[in-house]
Write a protein that holds these residues in place. Sequence first.
Motif, PDB file in Angstrom:
ATOM      1  N   VAL A  43      -1.812  -0.622  16.662  1.00  0.00           N
ATOM      2  CA  VAL A  43      -2.558  -0.307  15.763  1.00  0.00           C
ATOM      3  C   VAL A  43      -2.444  -1.243  14.738  1.00  0.00           C
ATOM      4  N   ASP A  44      -1.121  -1.621  14.208  1.00  0.00           N
ATOM      5  CA  ASP A  44      -0.813  -2.392  13.068  1.00  0.00           C
ATOM      6  C   ASP A  44      -0.902  -3.864  13.431  1.00  0.00           C
ATOM      7  N   GLU A  45      -0.540  -4.155  14.764  1.00  0.00           N
ATOM      8  CA  GLU A  45      -0.633  -5.715  15.127  1.00  0.00           C
ATOM      9  C   GLU A  45      -1.250  -5.651  16.715  1.00  0.00           C
ATOM     10  N   THR A 102      12.614  -1.193   7.841  1.00  0.00           N
ATOM     11  CA  THR A 102      11.447  -0.914   8.473  1.00  0.00           C
ATOM     12  C   THR A 102      11.344   0.560   8.737  1.00  0.00           C
ATOM     13  N   LEU A 103       9.941   0.748   8.329  1.00  0.00           N
ATOM     14  CA  LEU A 103       9.809   2.276   8.221  1.00  0.00           C
ATOM     15  C   LEU A 103       8.399   2.284   9.017  1.00  0.00           C
ATOM     16  N   VAL A 104       8.445   3.164   9.830  1.00  0.00           N
ATOM     17  CA  VAL A 104       7.100   3.510  10.675  1.00  0.00           C
ATOM     18  C   VAL A 104       6.808   4.864  10.899  1.00  0.00           C
ATOM     19  N   VAL A 105       5.399   5.362  10.743  1.00  0.00           N
ATOM     20  CA  VAL A 105       5.119   6.555  11.235  1.00  0.00           C
ATOM     21  C   VAL A 105       3.967   6.484  12.126  1.00  0.00           C
ATOM     22  N   HIS A 106       4.205   7.539  13.058  1.00  0.00           N
ATOM     23  CA  HIS A 106       3.002   7.629  14.150  1.00  0.00           C
ATOM     24  C   HIS A 106       1.735   7.464  13.642  1.00  0.00           C
ATOM     25  N   GLN A 109       0.211  10.481  12.699  1.00  0.00           N
ATOM     26  CA  GLN A 109       0.696  11.466  11.831  1.00  0.00           C
ATOM     27  C   GLN A 109       0.827  10.785  10.327  1.00  0.00           C
ATOM     28  N   ARG A 110       0.017   9.915  10.146  1.00  0.00           N
ATOM     29  CA  ARG A 110      -0.018   9.216   8.814  1.00  0.00           C
ATOM     30  C   ARG A 110      -0.680   9.846   7.680  1.00  0.00           C
ATOM     31  N   ARG A 111      -0.390   9.785   6.671  1.00  0.00           N
ATOM     32  CA  ARG A 111      -1.136  10.402   5.138  1.00  0.00           C
ATOM     33  C   ARG A 111      -0.702  11.679   5.225  1.00  0.00           C
ATOM     34  N   ARG A 112       0.542  12.218   5.769  1.00  0.00           N
ATOM     35  CA  ARG A 112       1.105  13.629   5.496  1.00  0.00           C
ATOM     36  C   ARG A 112       2.257  13.560   4.791  1.00  0.00           C
ATOM     37  N   GLY A 113       2.415  12.623   4.164  1.00  0.00           N
ATOM     38  CA  GLY A 113       3.805  12.501   3.195  1.00  0.00           C
ATOM     39  C   GLY A 113       5.105  12.208   4.070  1.00  0.00           C
ATOM     40  N   ILE A 114       4.966  11.920   5.303  1.00  0.00           N
ATOM     41  CA  ILE A 114       6.113  11.534   6.200  1.00  0.00           C
ATOM     42  C   ILE A 114       6.760  10.293   5.794  1.00  0.00           C
ATOM     43  N   GLY A 115       5.833   9.046   5.651  1.00  0.00           N
ATOM     44  CA  GLY A 115       6.522   7.817   5.056  1.00  0.00           C
ATOM     45  C   GLY A 115       7.193   8.081   3.904  1.00  0.00           C
ATOM     46  N   ARG A 116       6.669   8.601   2.937  1.00  0.00           N
ATOM     47  CA  ARG A 116       7.118   8.895   1.390  1.00  0.00           C
ATOM     48  C   ARG A 116       8.455   9.555   1.537  1.00  0.00           C
ATOM     49  N   ALA A 117       8.683  10.624   2.608  1.00  0.00           N
ATOM     50  CA  ALA A 117       9.918  11.492   2.777  1.00  0.00           C
ATOM     51  C   ALA A 117      11.011  10.478   3.219  1.00  0.00           C
ATOM     52  N   ASN A 135      14.087  -4.521   0.834  1.00  0.00           N
ATOM     53  CA  ASN A 135      13.213  -5.487   1.314  1.00  0.00           C
ATOM     54  C   ASN A 135      12.384  -5.034   2.501  1.00  0.00           C
ATOM     55  N   SER A 136      11.085  -5.139   2.539  1.00  0.00           N
ATOM     56  CA  SER A 136      10.352  -4.618   3.598  1.00  0.00           C
ATOM     57  C   SER A 136       8.973  -5.316   3.848  1.00  0.00           C
ATOM     58  N   PRO A 137       8.794  -5.748   5.141  1.00  0.00           N
ATOM     59  CA  PRO A 137       7.298  -6.716   5.153  1.00  0.00           C
ATOM     60  C   PRO A 137       6.014  -5.859   5.782  1.00  0.00           C
ATOM     61  N   GLY A 142      -3.356  -3.640   5.512  1.00  0.00           N
ATOM     62  CA  GLY A 142      -3.223  -2.649   6.357  1.00  0.00           C
ATOM     63  C   GLY A 142      -2.445  -1.566   5.749  1.00  0.00           C
ATOM     64  N   ASP A 143      -2.283  -0.497   6.381  1.00  0.00           N
ATOM     65  CA  ASP A 143      -1.500   0.776   5.869  1.00  0.00           C
ATOM     66  C   ASP A 143      -0.271   0.597   4.907  1.00  0.00           C
ATOM     67  N   GLY A 144       0.439  -0.342   5.746  1.00  0.00           N
ATOM     68  CA  GLY A 144       1.555  -0.738   5.011  1.00  0.00           C
ATOM     69  C   GLY A 144       1.830  -1.222   3.666  1.00  0.00           C
ATOM     70  N   GLU A 145       0.517  -2.068   3.452  1.00  0.00           N
ATOM     71  CA  GLU A 145       0.665  -2.674   2.016  1.00  0.00           C
ATOM     72  C   GLU A 145       0.026  -1.529   1.326  1.00  0.00           C
ATOM     73  N   ALA A 146      -0.875  -0.633   1.646  1.00  0.00           N
ATOM     74  CA  ALA A 146      -1.327   0.391   0.763  1.00  0.00           C
ATOM     75  C   ALA A 146      -0.054   1.386   0.289  1.00  0.00           C
ATOM     76  N   PHE A 147       0.467   1.664   1.429  1.00  0.00           N
ATOM     77  CA  PHE A 147       1.773   2.244   1.134  1.00  0.00           C
ATOM     78  C   PHE A 147       2.854   1.833   0.240  1.00  0.00           C
ATOM     79  N   ARG A 149       2.180  -0.562  -2.100  1.00  0.00           N
ATOM     80  CA  ARG A 149       1.718  -0.494  -3.489  1.00  0.00           C
ATOM     81  C   ARG A 149       2.060   0.810  -4.267  1.00  0.00           C
ATOM     82  N   SER A 150       1.841   1.890  -3.275  1.00  0.00           N
ATOM     83  CA  SER A 150       1.857   3.304  -3.832  1.00  0.00           C
ATOM     84  C   SER A 150       3.433   3.701  -4.210  1.00  0.00           C
ATOM     85  N   THR A 151       4.472   2.750  -3.895  1.00  0.00           N
ATOM     86  CA  THR A 151       5.884   3.128  -4.144  1.00  0.00           C
ATOM     87  C   THR A 151       6.244   2.333  -5.173  1.00  0.00           C
TER      88      THR A 151
HETATM   89  C1  COA Z   1       3.422   2.666   5.966  1.00  0.00           C
HETATM   90  C2  COA Z   1       3.750   3.731   6.634  1.00  0.00           C
HETATM   91  C3  COA Z   1       5.159   3.987   6.948  1.00  0.00           C
HETATM   92  C4  COA Z   1       3.090   5.115   5.574  1.00  0.00           C
HETATM   93  O1  COA Z   1       3.366   6.183   6.318  1.00  0.00           O
HETATM   94  P1  COA Z   1       2.342   7.616   6.034  1.00  0.00           P
HETATM   95  O2  COA Z   1       3.442   8.653   6.458  1.00  0.00           O
HETATM   96  O3  COA Z   1       1.028   7.793   6.345  1.00  0.00           O
HETATM   97  O4  COA Z   1       2.955   7.516   4.369  1.00  0.00           O
HETATM   98  P2  COA Z   1       2.533   8.785   3.268  1.00  0.00           P
HETATM   99  O5  COA Z   1       1.761   9.877   3.981  1.00  0.00           O
HETATM  100  O6  COA Z   1       3.680   9.337   2.744  1.00  0.00           O
HETATM  101  O7  COA Z   1       1.601   8.136   2.198  1.00  0.00           O
HETATM  102  C5  COA Z   1       2.177   7.817   0.836  1.00  0.00           C
HETATM  103  C6  COA Z   1       1.290   7.181   0.145  1.00  0.00           C
HETATM  104  O8  COA Z   1       1.039   5.909   0.651  1.00  0.00           O
HETATM  105  C7  COA Z   1      -0.269   5.475   0.550  1.00  0.00           C
HETATM  106  N1  COA Z   1      -1.044   5.106   1.440  1.00  0.00           N
HETATM  107  C8  COA Z   1      -0.391   5.375   2.764  1.00  0.00           C
HETATM  108  N2  COA Z   1      -1.333   4.753   3.570  1.00  0.00           N
HETATM  109  C9  COA Z   1      -2.274   4.464   3.180  1.00  0.00           C
HETATM  110  C10 COA Z   1      -3.578   3.882   3.403  1.00  0.00           C
HETATM  111  N3  COA Z   1      -3.854   3.640   4.800  1.00  0.00           N
HETATM  112  N4  COA Z   1      -4.687   3.745   2.581  1.00  0.00           N
HETATM  113  C11 COA Z   1      -4.228   4.197   1.252  1.00  0.00           C
HETATM  114  N5  COA Z   1      -3.119   4.417   0.519  1.00  0.00           N
HETATM  115  C12 COA Z   1      -2.077   4.775   1.634  1.00  0.00           C
HETATM  116  C13 COA Z   1      -0.998   6.788  -0.515  1.00  0.00           C
HETATM  117  O9  COA Z   1      -0.829   6.475  -1.769  1.00  0.00           O
HETATM  118  C14 COA Z   1      -0.279   7.788   0.121  1.00  0.00           C
HETATM  119  O10 COA Z   1      -0.042   9.045  -0.678  1.00  0.00           O
HETATM  120  P3  COA Z   1      -1.420  10.173  -0.716  1.00  0.00           P
HETATM  121  O11 COA Z   1      -1.578  10.262   0.751  1.00  0.00           O
HETATM  122  O12 COA Z   1      -0.930  11.251  -1.472  1.00  0.00           O
HETATM  123  O13 COA Z   1      -2.477   9.490  -1.190  1.00  0.00           O
HETATM  124  C15 COA Z   1       2.949   3.997   7.875  1.00  0.00           C
HETATM  125  O14 COA Z   1       1.424   3.571   7.582  1.00  0.00           O
HETATM  126  C16 COA Z   1       3.079   3.017   8.921  1.00  0.00           C
HETATM  127  O15 COA Z   1       4.141   3.138   9.882  1.00  0.00           O
HETATM  128  N6  COA Z   1       2.724   1.637   8.794  1.00  0.00           N
HETATM  129  C17 COA Z   1       3.133   0.725   9.740  1.00  0.00           C
HETATM  130  C18 COA Z   1       4.453   0.050   9.226  1.00  0.00           C
HETATM  131  C19 COA Z   1       4.536  -0.458   7.852  1.00  0.00           C
HETATM  132  O16 COA Z   1       3.452  -1.084   7.404  1.00  0.00           O
HETATM  133  N7  COA Z   1       5.556   0.039   7.175  1.00  0.00           N
HETATM  134  C20 COA Z   1       5.792  -0.229   5.763  1.00  0.00           C
HETATM  135  C21 COA Z   1       6.276  -1.648   5.409  1.00  0.00           C
HETATM  136  S1  COA Z   1       6.282  -1.599   3.539  1.00  0.00           S
END
Ligand code: COA
Length: 362
Positions: A43-45, A102-106, A109-117, A135-137, A142-147, A149-151
């Motif tokens: 999905v991401d690459e 390096t943090l990755v969520v299936h 299973q995304r947008r359920r708070g797993i990444g934040r936890a 530091n994390s790229p 993509g989802d990683g950037e949105a995540f 920014r939210s942190t």
């Molecule tokens: C980034 C990643 C780990 C997030 O995992 P996740 O479990 O979906 O994250 P969460 O559900 O805890 O999201 C936390 C907040 O991040 C933001 N966010 C995450 N994904 C988002 C998206 N696709 N679009 C907009 N905001 C997003 C939201 O603010 C979200 O809070 P909300 O759901 O209450 O609005 C996952 O998308 C992933 O594995 N991506 C590929 C690897 C990667 O890029 N890792 C991070 C590098 S910095």
Amino acid sequence: MENNWRRRGGAGLGMRMRIERLDLADTETIRACFELFLAAQRVDEPDGPWFTERPFRGWLSAGWGGDPREIWLAEGQTQGSVAGWYRLELPDLENLDQAELTLVVHPAQRRRGIGRALLKHATARAAEHGRSMLNSPARHGGDGEAFARSTGAEPGLVDVQRVMDVRTAEAGRLERLREAAGPKAAGYSLVSWTGLVPEEFIEHAAALYAALNDAPHDPQTAPAIWDARRVRERVNDLRPAYGLRTYSVAARHEATAELAALSEIAVDPADPGWGHQMLTGVTRKHRGHRLGLLVKIAMLELLRGTEPQLERIYTWNAESNRYMIAVNEALGYTVQGRPASWWKLDVAAALGEQALASRARS
Ligand SMILES: CC(C)(COP(=O)(O)OP(=O)(O)OC[C@H]1O[C@@H](n2cnc3c(N)ncnc32)[C@H](O)[C@@H]1OP(=O)(O)O)[C@@H](O)C(=O)NCCC(=O)NCCS
């Protein structure tokens, strides 16, 4: 250390889940982490290349540079399944205040708070190890950037991926480039080897790895101090763990017998259409002789003989690395996908905000 959190939303509402440390002897769970990563990479690459299992295990167990690391995973809904994981790398030779995450969520299973936890857990671990910056790229858009920014993380260095299709590389063009470079490179000859850095070149290789310190980098990143021991322990001793075929081409300064330039490519036997560009470096006093270009052209010739099935080579460069990019573009590399930023999270600030957020929720 273990950590529980309440899963938000969906069927898992209110259910407690665990974050557990990965046992590197647990091959089944490592495979589950690998499968998850592959699902995420698709999905991401989408343009690839993707990890295969052997180098993935090597990256978990040895790391590319041998820095200590720990891997923690979030359990999935069914027993033994994995919803997400993180790998925290803790440099032990320099940059002792930093950690790479390096943090990755299936994807399912995304947008359920797993990444934040997982991030909360990783931040606490980083603090326990005395690290003040994570530091994390993440690719732009993509989802990683949105995540990130939210942190509250801040974007740092921007890297761009480029790919060369070696099947369509025009031999005449490479020959013209080599001829044009020739006069500037008088007094240098080429040497190459496969696999480990030979003992006779260990000292020189240390200087070549150190040349990478001159590539654009975040101002907080301290330069890596290389010596022969580090090449033996942090390059040669680790390579068998990845199971890759590695090729090196160097330019030797004939008058001093010093190695002046080096380029390294790895090929994964499980996915041999791709070449992974590793280091290309020229030591400071030998720059300006077109050696970076010449070792890369010689590498393409070497690979044509040793890896005839090779289709593409990819590389990452800082977007401001104009000399390396000029070499790559002359060879026919083109940009693949969006750039990636290195996000920097201040550990103390993040822990403070997390404490405030959980107080507000309770
Ligand atoms: C980034 C990643 C780990 C997030 O995992 P996740 O479990 O979906 O994250 P969460 O559900 O805890 O999201 C936390 C907040 O991040 C933001 N966010 C995450 N994904 C988002 C998206 N696709 N679009 C907009 N905001 C997003 C939201 O603010 C979200 O809070 P909300 O759901 O209450 O609005 C996952 O998308 C992933 O594995 N991506 C590929 C690897 C990667 O890029 N890792 C991070 C590098 S910095």
